[in-house]
Design a protein around this motif. Structure first.
Motif, PDB file in Angstrom:
ATOM      1  N   GLY A   1       0.811  -1.188   0.000  1.00 29.18           N
ATOM      2  CA  GLY A   1       0.000   0.000   0.000  1.00 29.18           C
ATOM      3  C   GLY A   1       0.850   1.244   0.000  1.00 29.18           C
ATOM      4  N   ASN A   2       0.191   2.372   0.060  1.00 31.23           N
ATOM      5  CA  ASN A   2       0.845   3.673   0.048  1.00 31.23           C
ATOM      6  C   ASN A   2       0.627   4.390   1.375  1.00 31.23           C
ATOM      7  OD1 ASN A   2       1.549   3.946  -2.990  1.00 31.23           O
ATOM      8  ND2 ASN A   2      -0.598   3.326  -2.966  1.00 31.23           N
ATOM      9  N   SER A   3       1.704   4.923   1.908  1.00 28.06           N
ATOM     10  CA  SER A   3       1.572   5.682   3.149  1.00 28.06           C
ATOM     11  C   SER A   3       2.773   6.590   3.327  1.00 28.06           C
ATOM     12  CB  SER A   3       1.442   4.755   4.361  1.00 28.06           C
ATOM     13  OG  SER A   3       2.633   4.029   4.552  1.00 28.06           O
ATOM     14  N   VAL A   4       2.590   7.596   4.157  1.00 30.64           N
ATOM     15  CA  VAL A   4       3.642   8.554   4.473  1.00 30.64           C
ATOM     16  C   VAL A   4       3.743   8.674   5.989  1.00 30.64           C
ATOM     17  CG1 VAL A   4       4.353  10.962   4.309  1.00 30.64           C
ATOM     18  CG2 VAL A   4       3.308   9.831   2.338  1.00 30.64           C
ATOM     19  N   THR A   5       4.941   8.619   6.491  1.00 31.95           N
ATOM     20  CA  THR A   5       5.190   8.782   7.922  1.00 31.95           C
ATOM     21  C   THR A   5       6.127   9.954   8.112  1.00 31.95           C
ATOM     22  OG1 THR A   5       4.972   6.396   8.278  1.00 31.95           O
ATOM     23  CG2 THR A   5       6.024   7.681  10.021  1.00 31.95           C
ATOM     24  N   GLN A   6       5.726  10.921   8.916  1.00 27.14           N
ATOM     25  CA  GLN A   6       6.603  12.049   9.179  1.00 27.14           C
ATOM     26  C   GLN A   6       6.748  12.250  10.666  1.00 27.14           C
ATOM     27  OE1 GLN A   6       3.567  15.000   7.135  1.00 27.14           O
ATOM     28  NE2 GLN A   6       4.914  16.184   8.475  1.00 27.14           N
ATOM     29  N   MET A   7       7.836  12.902  11.047  1.00 27.81           N
ATOM     30  CA  MET A   7       8.137  13.038  12.455  1.00 27.81           C
ATOM     31  C   MET A   7       7.039  13.831  13.140  1.00 27.81           C
ATOM     32  SD  MET A   7      11.255  15.773  12.381  1.00 27.81           S
ATOM     33  CE  MET A   7      11.283  16.137  14.122  1.00 27.81           C
ATOM     34  N   GLU A   8       6.783  13.431  14.373  1.00 25.81           N
ATOM     35  CA  GLU A   8       5.730  14.096  15.112  1.00 25.81           C
ATOM     36  C   GLU A   8       6.253  15.400  15.669  1.00 25.81           C
ATOM     37  OE1 GLU A   8       3.482  10.030  16.635  1.00 25.81           O
ATOM     38  OE2 GLU A   8       3.825  11.700  17.993  1.00 25.81           O
ATOM     39  N   GLY A   9       5.373  16.330  15.782  1.00 26.73           N
ATOM     40  CA  GLY A   9       5.749  17.581  16.409  1.00 26.73           C
ATOM     41  C   GLY A   9       5.172  17.676  17.796  1.00 26.73           C
ATOM     42  N   PRO A  10       5.006  18.850  18.287  1.00 30.79           N
ATOM     43  CA  PRO A  10       5.461  20.072  17.632  1.00 30.79           C
ATOM     44  C   PRO A  10       6.957  20.268  17.755  1.00 30.79           C
ATOM     45  CG  PRO A  10       4.466  20.593  19.742  1.00 30.79           C
ATOM     46  CD  PRO A  10       4.307  19.111  19.553  1.00 30.79           C
ATOM     47  N   ILE A  21      12.840  18.059   9.110  1.00 34.23           N
ATOM     48  CA  ILE A  21      11.604  17.322   9.392  1.00 34.23           C
ATOM     49  C   ILE A  21      11.681  16.035   8.571  1.00 34.23           C
ATOM     50  CG2 ILE A  21       9.095  17.269   9.315  1.00 34.23           C
ATOM     51  CD1 ILE A  21       9.081  20.303   9.436  1.00 34.23           C
ATOM     52  N   ASN A  22      11.684  14.921   9.275  1.00 38.23           N
ATOM     53  CA  ASN A  22      11.847  13.634   8.608  1.00 38.23           C
ATOM     54  C   ASN A  22      10.544  13.152   7.976  1.00 38.23           C
ATOM     55  OD1 ASN A  22      14.531  13.480   9.308  1.00 38.23           O
ATOM     56  ND2 ASN A  22      14.150  12.312  11.169  1.00 38.23           N
ATOM     57  N   CYS A  23      10.684  12.536   6.809  1.00 41.39           N
ATOM     58  CA  CYS A  23       9.548  11.955   6.106  1.00 41.39           C
ATOM     59  C   CYS A  23      10.011  10.676   5.421  1.00 41.39           C
ATOM     60  CB  CYS A  23       8.986  12.927   5.076  1.00 41.39           C
ATOM     61  SG  CYS A  23       7.739  12.197   3.971  1.00 41.39           S
ATOM     62  N   THR A  24       9.313   9.584   5.663  1.00 43.70           N
ATOM     63  CA  THR A  24       9.564   8.347   4.936  1.00 43.70           C
ATOM     64  C   THR A  24       8.258   7.889   4.320  1.00 43.70           C
ATOM     65  OG1 THR A  24       9.213   7.024   6.929  1.00 43.70           O
ATOM     66  CG2 THR A  24      11.471   7.618   6.395  1.00 43.70           C
ATOM     67  N   TYR A  25       8.364   7.103   3.286  1.00 41.30           N
ATOM     68  CA  TYR A  25       7.161   6.700   2.576  1.00 41.30           C
ATOM     69  C   TYR A  25       7.196   5.209   2.232  1.00 41.30           C
ATOM     70  CZ  TYR A  25      10.036   6.727  -1.637  1.00 41.30           C
ATOM     71  OH  TYR A  25      11.017   6.455  -2.570  1.00 41.30           O
ATOM     72  N   THR A  26       6.027   4.694   1.998  1.00 44.55           N
ATOM     73  CA  THR A  26       5.838   3.351   1.459  1.00 44.55           C
ATOM     74  C   THR A  26       4.962   3.496   0.238  1.00 44.55           C
ATOM     75  OG1 THR A  26       5.914   2.370   3.669  1.00 44.55           O
ATOM     76  CG2 THR A  26       4.986   1.019   1.910  1.00 44.55           C
ATOM     77  N   GLU A  69      16.618   4.796  -2.048  1.00 46.92           N
ATOM     78  CA  GLU A  69      17.227   3.701  -1.291  1.00 46.92           C
ATOM     79  C   GLU A  69      16.778   3.689   0.167  1.00 46.92           C
ATOM     80  OE1 GLU A  69      18.703   6.181  -2.746  1.00 46.92           O
ATOM     81  OE2 GLU A  69      20.090   7.184  -1.352  1.00 46.92           O
ATOM     82  N   THR A  70      16.466   4.853   0.698  1.00 49.46           N
ATOM     83  CA  THR A  70      15.988   4.937   2.085  1.00 49.46           C
ATOM     84  C   THR A  70      14.508   5.302   2.154  1.00 49.46           C
ATOM     85  OG1 THR A  70      16.743   7.229   2.194  1.00 49.46           O
ATOM     86  CG2 THR A  70      18.234   5.540   3.044  1.00 49.46           C
ATOM     87  N   THR A  71      13.849   5.361   1.010  1.00 44.97           N
ATOM     88  CA  THR A  71      12.433   5.789   0.903  1.00 44.97           C
ATOM     89  C   THR A  71      12.160   6.995   1.787  1.00 44.97           C
ATOM     90  OG1 THR A  71      11.630   4.192   2.563  1.00 44.97           O
ATOM     91  CG2 THR A  71      11.650   3.492   0.253  1.00 44.97           C
ATOM     92  N   SER A  72      12.955   8.042   1.583  1.00 46.16           N
ATOM     93  CA  SER A  72      12.830   9.222   2.426  1.00 46.16           C
ATOM     94  C   SER A  72      12.777  10.496   1.590  1.00 46.16           C
ATOM     95  CB  SER A  72      13.993   9.303   3.415  1.00 46.16           C
ATOM     96  OG  SER A  72      15.210   9.492   2.729  1.00 46.16           O
TER      97      SER A  72
END
Lengths: 111, 114
Positions: A1-10, A21-26, A69-72
């Motif tokens: 599937g498709n998804s995005v994970t980003q670092m939580e704030g605040p 601000i980190n972001c990784t994806y699938t 390579e790091t899906t980021s």
């Protein structure tokens, strides 16, 4: 599937500090990647984008590099300003033209 | 062109009522998207149109939701028999089908179901 994970704030930074601000994806296939920004009281607006691996998107001093390579797709800025205070959303677009957004990271820059 | 507009900006309704929202995209944009956003979350894709054709619809979209874009210009999103869980911000965005698919978002319609 498709998804995005980003670092939580605040996230709270002093003016002129370095921002990441980190972001990784699938994703299946080869998505396009985006950062959107929402300033207080305003709608979402595109900040920058990258459509293929190793592309670097940049705008208003912000940068993000599409790392397959790091899906980021981490967002960076060398020196933040008070006016950068906003909520930042990482997003991907898949081959079916559907967009998937992360949960957003709130940034506050203090003078 | 002043961008994407949405109407109304706020809607309060009682559970069980039907509501309809309107989105007017940027005039030359042939793609139109609907999203739902709840507090602390990012926009969640609902559906999208290319011209008048509805090309994708989220599996999360229940049968109570329907969207139309009859002439390939403005679009409406209707929610039937509203539930409290439908309370959210409903966002519309438009884009061209070429280029780099930059989406332009409207200000949203905030729905509160009591």
């Amino acid at each position: 599937g498709n998804s995005v994970t980003q670092m939580e704030g605040p996230v709270t930074l002093s003016e002129e500090a370095f921002l990441t601000i980190n972001c990784t994806y699938t994703a299946t296939g080869y998505p396009s990647l985006f950062w959107y920004v929402q300033y207080p009281g305003e709608g979402l607006q595109l900040l920058l984008k990258a459509t293929k691996a190793d592309d670097k998107g940049s705008n208003k001093g912000f940068e993000a590099t599409y790392r397959k390579e790091t899906t980021s797709f981490h967002l960076e800025k060398g020196s933040v300003q008070v006016s950068d205070s906003a909520v930042y959303f990482c997003a991907l677009k898949n081959a079916g033209n559907q967009f998937y957004f992360g949960t957003g990271t709130s940034l506050t820059v203090i003078p | 062109d002043t961008g994407v507009s949405q109407d109304p900006r706020h809607k309060i309704t009682k559970r069980g009522q039907n509501v309809t929202f309107r989105c007017d995209p940027i005039s030359e944009h042939n793609r139109l998207y609907w999203y739902r956003q709840t507090l602390g979350q990012g926009p969640e894709f609902l559906t999208y149109f290319q011209n008048e054709a509805q090309l994708e619809k989220s599996r999360l979209l229940s049968d109570r939701f329907s969207a139309e874009r009859p002439k390939g210009s403005f679009s409406t999103l209707e929610i039937q028999r509203t539930e409290q869980g439908d309370s959210a911000m409903y966002l519309c965005a438009s884009s061209t089908s070429g280029g780099l698919y930059e989406q332009y978002f409207g200000p949203g319609t905030r729905l509160t179901v009591t």
